[in-house]
Design a protein around this motif. Sequence first.
Motif, PDB file in Angstrom:
ATOM      1  N   SER A   1       0.822  -1.207   0.000  1.00 41.35           N
ATOM      2  CA  SER A   1       0.000   0.000   0.000  1.00 41.35           C
ATOM      3  C   SER A   1       0.860   1.263   0.000  1.00 41.35           C
ATOM      4  O   SER A   1       1.954   1.291   0.557  1.00 41.35           O
ATOM      5  CB  SER A   1      -0.903   0.001   1.243  1.00 41.35           C
ATOM      6  N   ARG A   2       0.333   2.321  -0.615  1.00 40.94           N
ATOM      7  CA  ARG A   2       1.039   3.605  -0.598  1.00 40.94           C
ATOM      8  C   ARG A   2       0.988   4.239   0.792  1.00 40.94           C
ATOM      9  O   ARG A   2       1.852   5.030   1.151  1.00 40.94           O
ATOM     10  CB  ARG A   2       0.429   4.553  -1.629  1.00 40.94           C
ATOM     11  N   HIS A   3      -0.046   3.885   1.548  1.00 40.84           N
ATOM     12  CA  HIS A   3      -0.153   4.390   2.924  1.00 40.84           C
ATOM     13  C   HIS A   3       0.380   3.300   3.859  1.00 40.84           C
ATOM     14  O   HIS A   3      -0.255   2.268   4.051  1.00 40.84           O
ATOM     15  CB  HIS A   3      -1.604   4.729   3.265  1.00 40.84           C
ATOM     16  N   VAL A   4       1.548   3.517   4.415  1.00 36.38           N
ATOM     17  CA  VAL A   4       2.206   2.511   5.246  1.00 36.38           C
ATOM     18  C   VAL A   4       2.146   2.929   6.714  1.00 36.38           C
ATOM     19  O   VAL A   4       2.434   4.075   7.058  1.00 36.38           O
ATOM     20  CB  VAL A   4       3.678   2.307   4.823  1.00 36.38           C
ATOM     21  N   GLU A   5       1.756   1.992   7.557  1.00 38.34           N
ATOM     22  CA  GLU A   5       1.759   2.209   8.998  1.00 38.34           C
ATOM     23  C   GLU A   5       2.654   1.182   9.669  1.00 38.34           C
ATOM     24  O   GLU A   5       2.648   0.006   9.292  1.00 38.34           O
ATOM     25  CB  GLU A   5       0.338   2.095   9.577  1.00 38.34           C
ATOM     26  N   TRP A   6       3.436   1.626  10.628  1.00 37.94           N
ATOM     27  CA  TRP A   6       4.259   0.732  11.420  1.00 37.94           C
ATOM     28  C   TRP A   6       3.566   0.478  12.750  1.00 37.94           C
ATOM     29  O   TRP A   6       3.234   1.428  13.476  1.00 37.94           O
ATOM     30  CB  TRP A   6       5.641   1.342  11.656  1.00 37.94           C
ATOM     31  N   ARG A   7       3.353  -0.775  13.069  1.00 36.94           N
ATOM     32  CA  ARG A   7       2.687  -1.148  14.315  1.00 36.94           C
ATOM     33  C   ARG A   7       3.740  -1.262  15.415  1.00 36.94           C
ATOM     34  O   ARG A   7       4.524  -2.217  15.444  1.00 36.94           O
ATOM     35  CB  ARG A   7       1.935  -2.462  14.145  1.00 36.94           C
ATOM     36  N   LEU A   8       3.757  -0.296  16.313  1.00 43.31           N
ATOM     37  CA  LEU A   8       4.761  -0.228  17.363  1.00 43.31           C
ATOM     38  C   LEU A   8       4.071  -0.141  18.726  1.00 43.31           C
ATOM     39  O   LEU A   8       2.841  -0.215  18.820  1.00 43.31           O
ATOM     40  CB  LEU A   8       5.682   0.970  17.125  1.00 43.31           C
ATOM     41  N   ARG A   9       4.865   0.004  19.788  1.00 52.44           N
ATOM     42  CA  ARG A   9       4.304   0.104  21.135  1.00 52.44           C
ATOM     43  C   ARG A   9       4.788   1.385  21.809  1.00 52.44           C
ATOM     44  O   ARG A   9       5.954   1.772  21.672  1.00 52.44           O
ATOM     45  CB  ARG A   9       4.702  -1.108  21.982  1.00 52.44           C
ATOM     46  N   GLU A  10       3.878   2.025  22.525  1.00 52.32           N
ATOM     47  CA  GLU A  10       4.205   3.233  23.269  1.00 52.32           C
ATOM     48  C   GLU A  10       3.433   3.205  24.587  1.00 52.32           C
ATOM     49  O   GLU A  10       2.211   3.051  24.593  1.00 52.32           O
ATOM     50  CB  GLU A  10       3.855   4.478  22.461  1.00 52.32           C
ATOM     51  N   HIS A  11       4.169   3.318  25.697  1.00 48.38           N
ATOM     52  CA  HIS A  11       3.570   3.261  27.031  1.00 48.38           C
ATOM     53  C   HIS A  11       2.768   1.976  27.233  1.00 48.38           C
ATOM     54  O   HIS A  11       1.686   1.974  27.823  1.00 48.38           O
ATOM     55  CB  HIS A  11       2.671   4.481  27.276  1.00 48.38           C
ATOM     56  N   GLY A  12       3.312   0.876  26.699  1.00 47.63           N
ATOM     57  CA  GLY A  12       2.687  -0.424  26.892  1.00 47.63           C
ATOM     58  C   GLY A  12       1.499  -0.712  26.005  1.00 47.63           C
ATOM     59  O   GLY A  12       0.861  -1.762  26.141  1.00 47.63           O
TER      60      GLY A  12
END
Length: 295
Positions: A194-205
Amino acid sequence: MNVEDLRLFVTTLDTGSFTAAADALGVTKQYVSRRVAALEALLGVRLLNRTTRRLQATELGVLLHDKATVILADLRDAQELVSAQGASLRGTLRVSAPMTFATLHLSHLLPLFMQQHPHINLEIDLNDRAVDLLADGYDMSIRIGTLEDSSLIAKRLTDMQTILCASPGYLDKHGTPANLDELQHHACLLYGHSRHVEWRLREHGKNKNLSVRGQMRANNGELIRDAAIAGMGIAYLPTFIIGQALESGALLPVLDQHWPAPAAVYAVYPQHRQSARAVQVFSDFIKEHVQHMTG
Protein backbone atom coordinates in the motif's frame (compact mmCIF):
# COMPACT_ATOMS: atom_id res chain seq x y z
CA MET A 1 -21.85 -39.77 -10.28
CA ASN A 2 -18.46 -40.43 -11.87
CA VAL A 3 -15.55 -39.24 -9.73
CA GLU A 4 -13.46 -38.62 -12.84
CA ASP A 5 -16.18 -36.34 -14.19
CA LEU A 6 -16.03 -34.35 -10.96
CA ARG A 7 -12.26 -34.08 -11.35
CA LEU A 8 -12.65 -32.84 -14.93
CA PHE A 9 -15.26 -30.28 -13.87
CA VAL A 10 -13.19 -28.96 -10.93
CA THR A 11 -10.06 -28.73 -13.10
CA THR A 12 -12.00 -26.88 -15.80
CA LEU A 13 -13.09 -24.21 -13.34
CA ASP A 14 -9.68 -24.02 -11.65
CA THR A 15 -7.85 -23.55 -14.96
CA GLY A 16 -10.52 -21.41 -16.62
CA SER A 17 -11.11 -23.34 -19.85
CA PHE A 18 -11.66 -26.76 -21.42
CA THR A 19 -8.36 -26.40 -23.24
CA ALA A 20 -6.35 -25.65 -20.11
CA ALA A 21 -8.07 -28.48 -18.22
CA ALA A 22 -7.30 -30.89 -21.06
CA ASP A 23 -3.64 -29.87 -21.03
CA ALA A 24 -3.45 -30.28 -17.26
CA LEU A 25 -5.02 -33.75 -17.32
CA GLY A 26 -3.46 -35.05 -20.52
CA VAL A 27 -6.72 -35.56 -22.43
CA THR A 28 -8.41 -33.84 -25.34
CA LYS A 29 -10.49 -30.68 -25.12
CA GLN A 30 -13.40 -32.50 -26.73
CA TYR A 31 -13.29 -35.21 -24.08
CA VAL A 32 -13.40 -32.66 -21.24
CA SER A 33 -16.28 -30.75 -22.84
CA ARG A 34 -18.22 -33.94 -23.47
CA ARG A 35 -17.81 -35.28 -19.93
CA VAL A 36 -18.78 -31.93 -18.32
CA ALA A 37 -21.88 -31.87 -20.54
CA ALA A 38 -22.65 -35.42 -19.42
CA LEU A 39 -22.34 -34.35 -15.80
CA GLU A 40 -24.80 -31.50 -16.42
CA ALA A 41 -27.20 -33.94 -18.10
CA LEU A 42 -26.95 -36.37 -15.18
CA LEU A 43 -27.69 -33.63 -12.65
CA GLY A 44 -30.30 -31.92 -14.80
CA VAL A 45 -28.80 -28.47 -14.26
CA ARG A 46 -26.48 -26.07 -16.04
CA LEU A 47 -23.10 -25.85 -14.29
CA LEU A 48 -21.26 -23.58 -16.72
CA ASN A 49 -22.23 -20.59 -18.82
CA ARG A 50 -20.27 -20.89 -22.04
CA THR A 51 -19.31 -17.87 -24.14
CA THR A 52 -16.83 -17.45 -26.96
CA ARG A 53 -14.34 -15.83 -24.57
CA ARG A 54 -14.58 -17.69 -21.29
CA LEU A 55 -16.38 -20.14 -19.05
CA GLN A 56 -18.22 -18.94 -15.97
CA ALA A 57 -19.72 -21.13 -13.30
CA THR A 58 -23.38 -20.82 -12.49
CA GLU A 59 -24.45 -20.56 -8.87
CA LEU A 60 -25.02 -24.31 -8.79
CA GLY A 61 -21.68 -24.81 -10.53
CA VAL A 62 -19.87 -22.90 -7.79
CA LEU A 63 -21.66 -25.00 -5.16
CA LEU A 64 -20.69 -28.25 -6.86
CA HIS A 65 -17.09 -27.06 -7.35
CA ASP A 66 -16.65 -26.31 -3.65
CA LYS A 67 -18.20 -29.61 -2.53
CA ALA A 68 -16.37 -31.63 -5.19
CA THR A 69 -13.03 -30.07 -4.20
CA VAL A 70 -13.52 -31.37 -0.67
CA ILE A 71 -14.65 -34.79 -1.93
CA LEU A 72 -11.63 -35.16 -4.22
CA ALA A 73 -9.29 -34.11 -1.39
CA ASP A 74 -10.89 -36.69 0.91
CA LEU A 75 -10.46 -39.37 -1.72
CA ARG A 76 -6.81 -38.40 -2.12
CA ASP A 77 -6.36 -38.60 1.67
CA ALA A 78 -7.94 -42.06 1.71
CA GLN A 79 -5.61 -43.19 -1.05
CA GLU A 80 -2.60 -41.84 0.83
CA LEU A 81 -3.72 -43.57 4.03
CA VAL A 82 -4.16 -46.95 2.38
CA SER A 83 -1.27 -46.96 -0.08
CA ALA A 84 1.37 -44.89 1.71
CA GLN A 85 0.89 -45.65 5.40
CA GLY A 86 4.24 -46.90 6.60
CA ALA A 87 5.71 -46.36 3.15
CA SER A 88 6.97 -43.41 1.13
CA LEU A 89 4.78 -40.36 0.60
CA ARG A 90 3.16 -40.04 -2.79
CA GLY A 91 1.02 -37.54 -4.60
CA THR A 92 1.02 -33.79 -5.19
CA LEU A 93 1.37 -31.21 -2.42
CA ARG A 94 0.43 -27.60 -3.31
CA VAL A 95 1.81 -24.97 -0.92
CA SER A 96 1.54 -21.17 -0.88
CA ALA A 97 4.24 -19.21 0.95
CA PRO A 98 5.37 -15.58 1.37
CA MET A 99 8.01 -14.78 -1.22
CA THR A 100 10.84 -13.40 0.91
CA PHE A 101 10.39 -15.93 3.71
CA ALA A 102 10.46 -18.75 1.18
CA THR A 103 13.51 -17.53 -0.75
CA LEU A 104 15.51 -16.93 2.44
CA HIS A 105 14.48 -19.92 4.53
CA LEU A 106 12.81 -22.56 2.40
CA SER A 107 14.75 -22.59 -0.86
CA HIS A 108 17.63 -24.68 0.48
CA LEU A 109 15.29 -26.91 2.53
CA LEU A 110 13.05 -28.01 -0.33
CA PRO A 111 15.72 -30.12 -2.09
CA LEU A 112 16.33 -31.92 1.21
CA PHE A 113 12.63 -32.63 1.61
CA MET A 114 12.41 -33.89 -1.98
CA GLN A 115 15.40 -36.16 -1.41
CA GLN A 116 13.70 -37.64 1.65
CA HIS A 117 10.37 -38.01 -0.20
CA PRO A 118 11.18 -38.64 -3.87
CA HIS A 119 7.61 -39.65 -4.81
CA ILE A 120 6.06 -36.35 -3.75
CA ASN A 121 5.30 -33.75 -6.42
CA LEU A 122 5.80 -30.43 -4.63
CA GLU A 123 4.22 -27.28 -6.10
CA ILE A 124 5.25 -24.04 -4.37
CA ASP A 125 3.52 -20.75 -5.16
CA LEU A 126 5.32 -17.69 -3.77
CA ASN A 127 2.84 -14.92 -3.12
CA ASP A 128 2.51 -12.43 -0.27
CA ARG A 129 -1.28 -12.29 -0.52
CA ALA A 130 -3.45 -14.43 1.77
CA VAL A 131 -4.72 -17.03 -0.70
CA ASP A 132 -8.08 -18.75 -0.42
CA LEU A 133 -6.87 -22.27 0.28
CA LEU A 134 -10.09 -24.01 -0.69
CA ALA A 135 -11.01 -21.95 -3.74
CA ASP A 136 -7.42 -21.84 -5.07
CA GLY A 137 -6.78 -25.52 -4.46
CA TYR A 138 -3.89 -25.29 -2.00
CA ASP A 139 -3.17 -28.02 0.53
CA MET A 140 -1.29 -25.69 2.85
CA SER A 141 -0.16 -22.11 3.23
CA ILE A 142 2.59 -20.52 5.31
CA ARG A 143 1.34 -17.31 6.92
CA ILE A 144 2.90 -14.74 9.22
CA GLY A 145 1.10 -12.81 11.93
CA THR A 146 -2.60 -12.62 12.74
CA LEU A 147 -4.85 -15.30 11.28
CA GLU A 148 -8.28 -13.97 10.36
CA ASP A 149 -10.00 -17.14 9.10
CA SER A 150 -10.95 -19.18 12.18
CA SER A 151 -12.14 -22.12 10.05
CA LEU A 152 -8.54 -22.98 9.13
CA ILE A 153 -6.25 -25.28 11.09
CA ALA A 154 -3.01 -23.55 12.14
CA LYS A 155 0.25 -25.09 13.31
CA ARG A 156 2.78 -22.71 14.87
CA LEU A 157 6.16 -23.10 13.17
CA THR A 158 8.28 -20.43 14.84
CA ASP A 159 8.20 -16.91 16.29
CA MET A 160 9.19 -13.79 14.39
CA GLN A 161 10.14 -10.36 15.71
CA THR A 162 9.75 -7.19 13.65
CA ILE A 163 12.23 -4.45 14.57
CA LEU A 164 13.39 -0.97 13.65
CA CYS A 165 16.94 -0.83 12.35
CA ALA A 166 19.42 1.32 10.46
CA SER A 167 23.03 1.19 9.36
CA PRO A 168 25.82 2.60 11.58
CA GLY A 169 26.60 5.10 8.82
CA TYR A 170 23.07 6.43 8.70
CA LEU A 171 22.89 6.81 12.49
CA ASP A 172 26.27 8.53 12.62
CA LYS A 173 25.15 11.04 10.00
CA HIS A 174 21.54 11.64 11.07
CA GLY A 175 21.53 10.66 14.74
CA THR A 176 19.61 7.95 16.57
CA PRO A 177 15.94 8.73 17.29
CA ALA A 178 15.16 8.77 21.00
CA ASN A 179 11.39 8.34 20.68
CA LEU A 180 8.64 7.77 18.14
CA ASP A 181 8.11 11.49 17.58
CA GLU A 182 11.72 11.88 16.43
CA LEU A 183 11.25 8.93 14.09
CA GLN A 184 8.90 11.09 12.01
CA HIS A 185 11.84 13.34 11.06
CA HIS A 186 13.99 10.49 9.71
CA ALA A 187 14.08 8.88 6.29
CA CYS A 188 11.87 5.80 6.51
CA LEU A 189 12.17 2.85 4.14
CA LEU A 190 8.68 1.53 3.48
CA TYR A 191 7.99 -2.19 3.10
CA GLY A 192 4.55 -3.08 1.80
CA HIS A 193 2.05 -3.02 -1.05
CA SER A 194 0.00 0.00 0.00
CA ARG A 195 1.04 3.60 -0.60
CA HIS A 196 -0.15 4.39 2.92
CA VAL A 197 2.21 2.51 5.25
CA GLU A 198 1.76 2.21 9.00
CA TRP A 199 4.26 0.73 11.42
CA ARG A 200 2.69 -1.15 14.31
CA LEU A 201 4.76 -0.23 17.36
CA ARG A 202 4.30 0.10 21.13
CA GLU A 203 4.20 3.23 23.27
CA HIS A 204 3.57 3.26 27.03
CA GLY A 205 2.69 -0.42 26.89
CA LYS A 206 0.02 0.00 24.20
CA ASN A 207 -0.02 -0.73 20.49
CA LYS A 208 0.29 2.31 18.24
CA ASN A 209 -0.04 2.49 14.48
CA LEU A 210 2.45 5.08 13.27
CA SER A 211 1.94 6.55 9.80
CA VAL A 212 5.32 6.98 8.12
CA ARG A 213 6.58 8.43 4.86
CA GLY A 214 9.75 8.02 2.89
CA GLN A 215 11.35 8.30 -0.51
CA MET A 216 11.51 4.55 -1.09
CA ARG A 217 8.79 1.93 -0.90
CA ALA A 218 9.01 -1.68 -2.09
CA ASN A 219 6.97 -4.84 -1.68
CA ASN A 220 10.14 -6.88 -1.25
CA GLY A 221 11.86 -6.96 2.13
CA GLU A 222 15.28 -7.79 0.74
CA LEU A 223 15.30 -4.57 -1.28
CA ILE A 224 14.39 -2.59 1.83
CA ARG A 225 17.06 -4.40 3.85
CA ASP A 226 19.76 -3.64 1.31
CA ALA A 227 18.68 0.00 1.15
CA ALA A 228 18.98 0.22 4.94
CA ILE A 229 22.44 -1.35 4.84
CA ALA A 230 23.41 1.25 2.24
CA GLY A 231 22.48 4.01 4.70
CA MET A 232 19.34 5.24 2.99
CA GLY A 233 17.15 5.29 6.10
CA ILE A 234 15.45 3.42 8.92
CA ALA A 235 13.68 0.16 8.11
CA TYR A 236 11.01 -1.83 9.94
CA LEU A 237 11.53 -5.46 9.05
CA PRO A 238 11.12 -8.98 10.45
CA THR A 239 14.20 -10.69 11.82
CA PHE A 240 13.99 -13.49 9.27
CA ILE A 241 15.00 -10.91 6.66
CA ILE A 242 17.65 -8.96 8.58
CA GLY A 243 19.03 -11.55 11.00
CA GLN A 244 22.40 -11.88 9.28
CA ALA A 245 22.78 -8.13 8.87
CA LEU A 246 22.20 -7.68 12.60
CA GLU A 247 24.72 -10.38 13.47
CA SER A 248 27.37 -8.81 11.22
CA GLY A 249 26.73 -5.27 12.47
CA ALA A 250 25.65 -4.04 9.05
CA LEU A 251 22.39 -3.00 10.71
CA LEU A 252 21.82 -1.81 14.27
CA PRO A 253 18.58 -2.02 16.30
CA VAL A 254 16.74 1.25 16.92
CA LEU A 255 14.09 2.09 19.56
CA ASP A 256 13.91 -1.48 20.83
CA GLN A 257 11.56 -0.41 23.65
CA HIS A 258 8.92 0.29 21.00
CA TRP A 259 9.05 -3.00 19.11
CA PRO A 260 5.79 -4.95 19.00
CA ALA A 261 5.35 -8.34 20.64
CA PRO A 262 6.70 -11.21 18.54
CA ALA A 263 4.38 -12.60 15.89
CA ALA A 264 4.20 -16.21 14.77
CA VAL A 265 4.79 -18.08 11.54
CA TYR A 266 2.09 -20.68 10.90
CA ALA A 267 1.41 -23.60 8.62
CA VAL A 268 -2.27 -23.21 7.76
CA TYR A 269 -4.50 -25.75 6.06
CA PRO A 270 -8.23 -26.42 5.55
CA GLN A 271 -9.96 -28.69 8.02
CA HIS A 272 -10.46 -31.42 5.43
CA ARG A 273 -6.65 -31.58 4.90
CA GLN A 274 -5.61 -31.86 8.54
CA SER A 275 -5.36 -35.65 8.37
CA ALA A 276 -3.43 -35.68 5.09
CA ARG A 277 -0.11 -37.35 5.78
CA ALA A 278 1.83 -35.26 3.25
CA VAL A 279 0.60 -32.01 4.84
CA GLN A 280 1.58 -33.17 8.32
CA VAL A 281 5.00 -34.45 7.26
CA PHE A 282 5.84 -31.30 5.30
CA SER A 283 4.70 -28.90 8.04
CA ASP A 284 6.64 -30.90 10.67
CA PHE A 285 9.71 -30.81 8.43
CA ILE A 286 9.51 -27.02 8.02
CA LYS A 287 8.92 -26.51 11.75
CA GLU A 288 11.96 -28.60 12.64
CA HIS A 289 14.28 -26.65 10.36
CA VAL A 290 13.11 -23.04 10.68
CA GLN A 291 12.84 -22.65 14.45
CA HIS A 292 16.47 -21.61 14.78
CA MET A 293 16.69 -19.64 11.54
CA THR A 294 14.30 -16.73 11.97
CA GLY A 295 16.18 -14.73 14.57
